[in-house]
Design an enzyme around this catalytic site. Structure first.
Site, PDB file in Angstrom:
ATOM      1  N   THR A 206       0.864  -1.170   0.000  1.00  0.00           N
ATOM      2  CA  THR A 206       0.000   0.000   0.000  1.00  0.00           C
ATOM      3  C   THR A 206       0.896   1.214   0.000  1.00  0.00           C
ATOM      4  O   THR A 206       1.961   1.169   0.606  1.00  0.00           O
ATOM      5  CB  THR A 206      -0.821   0.045   1.309  1.00  0.00           C
ATOM      6  OG1 THR A 206      -1.669  -1.079   1.356  1.00  0.00           O
ATOM      7  CG2 THR A 206      -1.646   1.310   1.408  1.00  0.00           C
ATOM      8  N   ARG A 234     -14.380  -6.995   0.963  1.00  0.00           N
ATOM      9  CA  ARG A 234     -13.315  -6.785   1.950  1.00  0.00           C
ATOM     10  C   ARG A 234     -12.775  -5.352   1.889  1.00  0.00           C
ATOM     11  O   ARG A 234     -12.489  -4.820   0.832  1.00  0.00           O
ATOM     12  CB  ARG A 234     -12.175  -7.764   1.674  1.00  0.00           C
ATOM     13  CG  ARG A 234     -11.029  -7.712   2.689  1.00  0.00           C
ATOM     14  CD  ARG A 234      -9.862  -6.879   2.209  1.00  0.00           C
ATOM     15  NE  ARG A 234      -8.702  -6.988   3.114  1.00  0.00           N
ATOM     16  CZ  ARG A 234      -7.582  -6.287   2.978  1.00  0.00           C
ATOM     17  NH1 ARG A 234      -7.446  -5.445   1.986  1.00  0.00           N
ATOM     18  NH2 ARG A 234      -6.588  -6.437   3.830  1.00  0.00           N
ATOM     19  N   GLY A 236      -9.721  -3.134   3.737  1.00  0.00           N
ATOM     20  CA  GLY A 236      -8.512  -3.352   4.530  1.00  0.00           C
ATOM     21  C   GLY A 236      -8.262  -2.259   5.536  1.00  0.00           C
ATOM     22  O   GLY A 236      -9.158  -1.502   5.917  1.00  0.00           O
ATOM     23  N   THR A 257       1.653  -0.273   6.390  1.00  0.00           N
ATOM     24  CA  THR A 257       1.466  -1.145   5.230  1.00  0.00           C
ATOM     25  C   THR A 257       1.705  -2.575   5.675  1.00  0.00           C
ATOM     26  O   THR A 257       2.408  -2.810   6.660  1.00  0.00           O
ATOM     27  CB  THR A 257       2.445  -0.770   4.101  1.00  0.00           C
ATOM     28  OG1 THR A 257       2.208  -1.623   2.974  1.00  0.00           O
ATOM     29  CG2 THR A 257       3.898  -0.905   4.529  1.00  0.00           C
ATOM     30  N   GLY A 258       1.114  -3.510   4.959  1.00  0.00           N
ATOM     31  CA  GLY A 258       1.343  -4.905   5.316  1.00  0.00           C
ATOM     32  C   GLY A 258       0.055  -5.683   5.409  1.00  0.00           C
ATOM     33  O   GLY A 258      -0.899  -5.410   4.673  1.00  0.00           O
ATOM     34  N   ASP A 259       0.032  -6.626   6.303  1.00  0.00           N
ATOM     35  CA  ASP A 259      -1.100  -7.529   6.437  1.00  0.00           C
ATOM     36  C   ASP A 259      -2.252  -6.819   7.144  1.00  0.00           C
ATOM     37  O   ASP A 259      -2.452  -6.935   8.347  1.00  0.00           O
ATOM     38  CB  ASP A 259      -0.636  -8.751   7.236  1.00  0.00           C
ATOM     39  CG  ASP A 259      -1.578  -9.911   7.074  1.00  0.00           C
ATOM     40  OD1 ASP A 259      -2.736  -9.691   6.669  1.00  0.00           O
ATOM     41  OD2 ASP A 259      -1.166 -11.042   7.358  1.00  0.00           O
ATOM     42  N   GLY A 260      -3.004  -6.079   6.347  1.00  0.00           N
ATOM     43  CA  GLY A 260      -3.982  -5.130   6.874  1.00  0.00           C
ATOM     44  C   GLY A 260      -5.056  -5.733   7.751  1.00  0.00           C
ATOM     45  O   GLY A 260      -5.478  -5.116   8.731  1.00  0.00           O
TER      46      GLY A 260
END
Ligand SMILES: *[C@@H]1O[C@H](CO)[C@@H](O)[C@H](O)[C@H]1NC(C)=O
Ligand SMILES: *[C@@H]1O[C@H](CO)[C@@H](O)[C@H](O)[C@H]1NC(C)=O
Length: 344
Positions: A206, A234, A236, A257-260
């Site tokens: 992101t 979905r 995030g 940012t990352g595994d939202g």
């Protein structure tokens, strides 16, 4: 995708990469996640047009990534959902007034950050989502068009023909690890998956950006097309205030940012800015904000960038091989520079 891009940066731009955790610089400051340097440059250009431009800079910088489809994870033509459609999430926050405009699951409109700003400018709401957000956008003058491209259609077809792997279903039948849907809830306890059983990091980048102007006013924004092959509907962390980004003028800003899906449960951007307000340094605030996520979900991957109102900036990450790359522009740097932080 992102991993090879990171590798590319390491090989091609070694001069601009610095393995330093915390830096200080005179204002203004633009900082964003990943080596999306065109976005940083664009925001920097807008900042140089004069004071009072920080919010415009965030929109322009994030907008640049949308247009250039940064990493395939921002803007149209990337991360098709289970039905093959690309949908967008974005947010903007004004750290002076704490106003926020967000869109989640935005369909058929390319300029998600622009629509987020329209939510802030033309409504008293904070977050609009889905089909109704599209109607709002069209009413506000945004163009309605398909977000699919040949590349996103190919990506989706490959996923379908590969038995819809990976996907984000759990506790359903048929077994989502081997089969496509439609799915129903599974009564078989043996099949129940652990919540930490996640897919890899390549499909959740992101752009999150923080801008601090010469008067220590802080603005932040995000834009993304979310996770590849996500379940339709979905939304995030990016459009969730305090998760994707947060801004508080005179204090600082942060973007994650990352595994939202995991990170949004811990509001890392809000957490980091709160810690700045309590006197922690940027790097410490970033690390402390990431710590409870790593504790609960040791296998998650993600990062947060943090800037304070004086121009100090830093980042922290977890689970990213090769560390986390982020982009910064300041008068001192004189150009956009990519920094790398090792993950804790
Ligand atoms: C940055 O912008 C230049 C010129 O507009 C373009 O050629 C290049 O591909 C862009 N980089 C990325 C990573 O999008
Ligand atoms: C997309 O695919 C169609 C048909 O396969 C082709 O005619 C068109 O030129 C392609 N467009 C791009 C931009 O590659």
């Amino acid at each position: 995708m992102a991993t090879s891009w990171q590798r590319g940066v390491c090989l091609l731009l070694p001069i601009f990469v610095s393995w330093v955790n915390t830096k200080s610089s005179p204002l203004p400051l633009v900082i964003n996640t990943w080596p999306f340097t065109n976005a940083t440059e664009k925001a920097w250009e807008v900042m140089s047009e004069g004071s009072g431009k920080a919010l415009d800079a965030v929109v322009a910088g994030c907008g640049q990534c949308q247009t250039q489809q940064c990493d395939g994870t921002v803007g149209y033509g990337g991360s098709p959902d289970e039905t093959g459609e690309t949908t967008l999430d974005a947010m903007i926050m004004n750290g002076d007034t704490f106003e926020v405009g967000s869109v989640g699951d935005l369909r058929r409109v390319k300029d998600a950050i622009g629509v987020a700003r329209a939510v802030m400018d033309y409504t008293q709401h904070t977050l609009l989502a889905g089909e109704a957000a599209t109607r709002f956008a069209v009413d506000m003058g945004f163009k309605e068009e398909s977000l699919s491209t040949n590349s996103s259609v190919q990506m989706w077809k490959g996923w379908k023909s590969g038995h819809c792997q990976p996907n984000y279903r759990k506790n359903v039948s048929p077994d989502p690890k081997t089969h496509c849907g439609p799915y129903k809830p599974s009564s078989n306890v043996e099949e129940r998956q652990r919540a930490s059983d996640r897919v890899g990091r390549d499909n959740h980048d992101t752009i999150g950006m923080v801008v601090v102007d010469i008067n220590s006013r802080v603005m932040a924004g995000t834009t993304t097309n979310g996770m590849n092959h996500k379940v339709p509907g979905r939304i995030g962390d990016s459009p969730i205030v305090g998760a994707g980004a947060y801004a508080s003028s005179g204090v600082g800003g942060a973007a994650a940012t990352g595994d939202g899906d995991i990170m949004m449960r811990f509001l890392p951007a809000f957490h980091a800015v709160t810690l700045l307000g309590q006197g922690l340094t940027v790097t410490k605030a970033a690390q402390v904000a990431m710590a409870p996520i790593a504790k609960a979900y040791p296998t998650f991957s993600g990062a947060v960038v943090v800037a304070d109102a004086k121009g100090n900036f830093g980042a922290a990450c977890h689970g990213l091989q090769g560390g986390f790359h982020y982009s910064v522009a300041t008068p001192q740097i004189g150009q956009v520079k990519v920094y790398v932080v090792d993950c804790t």
